[in-house]
Design an enzyme around this catalytic site. Structure first.
Site, short mmCIF file in Angstrom:
data_model
loop_
_atom_site.label_atom_id
_atom_site.label_comp_id
_atom_site.label_asym_id
_atom_site.label_seq_id
_atom_site.Cartn_x
_atom_site.Cartn_y
_atom_site.Cartn_z
N PRO A 95 56.86 27.70 45.41
CA PRO A 95 56.91 28.52 46.63
C PRO A 95 56.27 27.82 47.81
O PRO A 95 55.15 27.30 47.71
CB PRO A 95 56.15 29.78 46.22
N CYS A 96 56.99 27.83 48.94
CA CYS A 96 56.54 27.04 50.09
C CYS A 96 55.57 27.80 50.98
O CYS A 96 55.08 27.24 51.96
CB CYS A 96 57.74 26.60 50.91
N THR A 97 55.28 29.06 50.66
CA THR A 97 54.41 29.87 51.51
C THR A 97 53.10 29.19 51.90
O THR A 97 52.69 29.23 53.06
CB THR A 97 54.10 31.22 50.84
N PHE A 99 52.46 26.22 52.53
CA PHE A 99 52.61 25.03 53.37
C PHE A 99 53.53 25.26 54.57
O PHE A 99 53.76 24.36 55.35
CB PHE A 99 53.17 23.88 52.53
#
Length: 390
Positions: A95-97, A99
């Site tokens: 999950p990119c949350t 960054f």
């Protein structure tokens, strides 16, 4: 040639990268999966809706729903009918949350203290314990920012300690034929230690950063071209922009945002200069790629379609992209099915990897590993006919 090279998919989401894997041998913008030697044997995610989407499109894939931090690698291998070292490829995007720039107002993210960032370590753990022939990890480019240097360095070090030689690069999707200005970092490594050579870009055009155009390459694909043969469909009421800023949104021209309604432009003098995020009331341009589609946009966050529609009262209103249009922007096949309601579908699409971008990377890796014969679609430049909607 082995037609069933097994793939392990982590953090699978709706399956953008999975879709790329199973279509990697086909020419760009072609969605016949008959020629790909790769098959996703097992996919994992904690999102039940996303796994329902995977089941709709990959009925042969075994799925595991749960927290990767409590899912043993042995369980993943067993579900896919695999032993350690069997998998040709391991793919996934934690999950990119932690960054993403979209949440930098959260202090823990600015300080790189988001606990979800530890999911990178879980990715490394499964690579180390499953020993695939190669891996592909993708994420938002923010992962490479100085703010996250400690975590990114730990990721690279962990992959090296696992016996791989990772290479990484930030790729702009529009430079590979995707009608979207979306930047993603790809980290790729091979078990035999040979470095991965990233594919050459095929398209060129203006982005939010670059104004120099390489005329030897294919022009960026614009949205009007990408949508050209979509059948007309009714606009859902929920896709019409209503509420506080409805009139202002409808008056913003294509390519402009809320800044149109400041003293420096020709709209109403309502907002102060640079007082909002760039995406606030942002309208797309028909002859350019879309800006990044967001997974969970607020009610006034674009990009919105460049054309207005009329609401039930006959008032001119901006509108959001339809699901069919969003699939084109992300280069999903038109017949790709999504589980869940409209909001859940947007979340899945916004969190996905553009399929054509994934295909280019996977194809190039498979060629370099000898699983596919080079035919001009990987690190070699494809023809204009292959990669242009025009």
């Amino acid at each position: 040639m082995n037609r069933e090279l097994p793939v392990i998919s982590l953090f699978s989401g709706a399956g953008g990268l999975d879709c790329a894997v199973e279509r990697c041998s086909e020419p760009a913008l072609t969605h016949d999966d008959s020629g790909s030697p790769l098959r996703v044997a097992v996919a994992t995610d904690h999102d039940e809706t996303a796994l329902r989407t995977l089941a709709l499109n990959f009925p042969h894939t075994k799925t595991l729903c749960g927290d990767i931090q409590t899912t043993p690698t042995e369980e993943i291998l067993e579900a896919g009918g695999l032993e350690r070292g069997d998998a040709t490829l391991l793919i996934g995007g934690p999950p990119c949350t932690p960054f993403s720039k979209s949440g930098f107002w959260i202090e823990e993210k600015r300080n790189s203290a988001d606990p979800n960032a530890s999911l990178l370590d879980e990715y490394v753990r499964v690579v180390r314990e499953s020993k695939p022939e190669a891996f592909i990890l993708e994420n938002v480019q923010g992962l490479t920012y100085k703010t996250h240097k400690e975590q990114f360095d730990r990721l690279i070090a962990g992959l090296k300690e696992a016996g791989y030689n990772p290479s990484y690069k930030v790729l702009l999707a529009a430079e590979y034929g995707v009608p979207q200005l979306r930047r993603r970092v790809f980290v790729v490594g091979r078990r035999d230690g040979k470095p991965f050579q990233f594919p050459l870009s095929t398209h060129s055009g203006e982005s939010e950063r670059d104004r120099v155009i390489d005329r030897s390459k294919i022009p960026f694909v614009g949205l009007k071209s990408a949508f050209r043969d979509l059948p007309e469909e009714p606009v859902e009421l929920s896709d019409i922009v209503e509420g506080t800023y409805a009139d202002l949104a409808a008056e913003v021209p294509p390519g402009q945002n809320y800044l149109w309604h400041t003293e420096r432009y020709d709209g109403r003098d309502v907002f102060k200069w640079r007082s909002r995020y760039w995406t606030f009331l942002l309208r797309a341009e028909p002859d350019r790629p879309s800006t990044t589609l967001q997974a969970q946009p607020g009610p006034w966050v674009g990009p919105f379609h460049w054309e207005n529609v009329q609401n039930a009262k006959g008032e001119s209103r901006a509108r959001r992209f339809t699901v069919s249009e969003m699939k084109r922007i992300m280069t999903f096949p038109d017949d790709f099915s999504f589980a869940g309601g409209r909001r859940e579908v947007q979340r899945q699409i916004g969190n996905a990897v553009p399929v054509e971008l994934g295909k280019v990377v996977v194809r190039s890796l498979m060629e370099q590993m000898g699983h596919l014969e080079p035919d001009g679609c990987g690190s070699e430049r494809p023809s204009n006919e292959q990669l242009s909607f025009i």
